[in-house]
Design a protein around this motif. Sequence first.
Motif, PDB file in Angstrom:
ATOM      1  N   LEU A   1       1.620  -6.332  -4.708  1.00  0.00           N
ATOM      2  CA  LEU A   1       0.664  -6.775  -3.687  1.00  0.00           C
ATOM      3  C   LEU A   1       0.487  -5.730  -2.593  1.00  0.00           C
ATOM      4  N   VAL A   2       1.588  -5.269  -2.029  1.00  0.00           N
ATOM      5  CA  VAL A   2       1.526  -4.308  -0.926  1.00  0.00           C
ATOM      6  C   VAL A   2       0.986  -2.964  -1.413  1.00  0.00           C
ATOM      7  N   SER A   3       1.407  -2.511  -2.598  1.00  0.00           N
ATOM      8  CA  SER A   3       0.906  -1.240  -3.129  1.00  0.00           C
ATOM      9  C   SER A   3      -0.591  -1.320  -3.389  1.00  0.00           C
ATOM     10  N   ALA A   4      -1.052  -2.413  -3.969  1.00  0.00           N
ATOM     11  CA  ALA A   4      -2.489  -2.588  -4.214  1.00  0.00           C
ATOM     12  C   ALA A   4      -3.259  -2.531  -2.905  1.00  0.00           C
ATOM     13  N   ALA A   5      -2.756  -3.208  -1.888  1.00  0.00           N
ATOM     14  CA  ALA A   5      -3.435  -3.219  -0.590  1.00  0.00           C
ATOM     15  C   ALA A   5      -3.505  -1.825   0.006  1.00  0.00           C
ATOM     16  N   PHE A   6      -2.390  -1.100  -0.008  1.00  0.00           N
ATOM     17  CA  PHE A   6      -2.377   0.239   0.574  1.00  0.00           C
ATOM     18  C   PHE A   6      -3.290   1.197  -0.205  1.00  0.00           C
ATOM     19  N   ILE A   7      -3.268   1.115  -1.524  1.00  0.00           N
ATOM     20  CA  ILE A   7      -4.127   1.988  -2.340  1.00  0.00           C
ATOM     21  C   ILE A   7      -5.599   1.689  -2.059  1.00  0.00           C
ATOM     22  N   LEU A   8      -5.941   0.417  -1.932  1.00  0.00           N
ATOM     23  CA  LEU A   8      -7.319   0.053  -1.612  1.00  0.00           C
ATOM     24  C   LEU A   8      -7.714   0.525  -0.223  1.00  0.00           C
ATOM     25  N   LEU A   9      -6.786   0.496   0.717  1.00  0.00           N
ATOM     26  CA  LEU A   9      -7.082   1.011   2.065  1.00  0.00           C
ATOM     27  C   LEU A   9      -7.388   2.506   2.024  1.00  0.00           C
ATOM     28  N   VAL A  10      -6.712   3.239   1.138  1.00  0.00           N
ATOM     29  CA  VAL A  10      -7.034   4.659   0.969  1.00  0.00           C
ATOM     30  C   VAL A  10      -8.431   4.794   0.358  1.00  0.00           C
ATOM     31  N   ALA A  11      -8.714   4.006  -0.673  1.00  0.00           N
ATOM     32  CA  ALA A  11     -10.031   4.062  -1.327  1.00  0.00           C
ATOM     33  C   ALA A  11     -11.159   3.724  -0.354  1.00  0.00           C
ATOM     34  N   LEU A  12     -10.888   2.817   0.575  1.00  0.00           N
ATOM     35  CA  LEU A  12     -11.882   2.424   1.583  1.00  0.00           C
ATOM     36  C   LEU A  12     -11.909   3.383   2.770  1.00  0.00           C
ATOM     37  N   GLU A  13     -11.084   4.443   2.688  1.00  0.00           N
ATOM     38  CA  GLU A  13     -10.963   5.444   3.752  1.00  0.00           C
ATOM     39  C   GLU A  13     -10.524   4.823   5.080  1.00  0.00           C
ATOM     40  N   MET A  14      -9.616   3.858   4.977  1.00  0.00           N
ATOM     41  CA  MET A  14      -9.078   3.189   6.158  1.00  0.00           C
ATOM     42  C   MET A  14      -7.624   3.577   6.419  1.00  0.00           C
TER      43      MET A  14
END
Length: 192
Positions: A84-97
């Motif tokens: 869960l946490v890894s998915a969230a962090f990876i998506l935050l990188v993809a969203l440039e956040m």
Amino acid sequence: MNIPNRITISRIMLIPIFILLLSYPFDWGQLSIADQSLPVSHLIAVIIFAVASATDWLDGYYARKYKLVTNLGKFLDPMADKLLVSAAFILLVALEMAPAWVVILIISREFAVTGLRLVAAGEGIVLAAGQMGKLKTVLQIVAIIVMLLHNIPFSAMELPMDTILLYAALIITIWSGLEYFVKNWHVMGDSK
């Protein structure tokens, strides 16, 4: 399958929904909060992430209270958290956040600690999470939520709370990982 394990599996099942909400460009409109714009899909993703994160506490509490701790639960619970946490962090990188280097360090720590736990498990040793590890988890979850909410309401106060929380989570993540290795380094000795 007991109730705590079902709760853990429900957390795992929420992860693809969470990923989809942040990966696919749903056009469900924007919310205007404190003169800031927030995509509705991000708000729904935050709610799902918060519910999934809360199940981590719930399944552990239920398992301990009713003595329903199982080997399956010991395996699934930390895996679900890390997914869960890894998915969230990876998506935050993809969203440039979120900066990729911060996320790489955070996820690398998780892999390293998981590796140490696997070595310990092979020796019949269970390594419990310490207080710093629990603080790390809370900081990571709060940082992810604030970032996905686009720093609302802190942006109205011109307070970069999302950045502050992300770097606090990074510092505690590294610190707790180092502490974990120092405290449990004996596990890395040669087996008998």
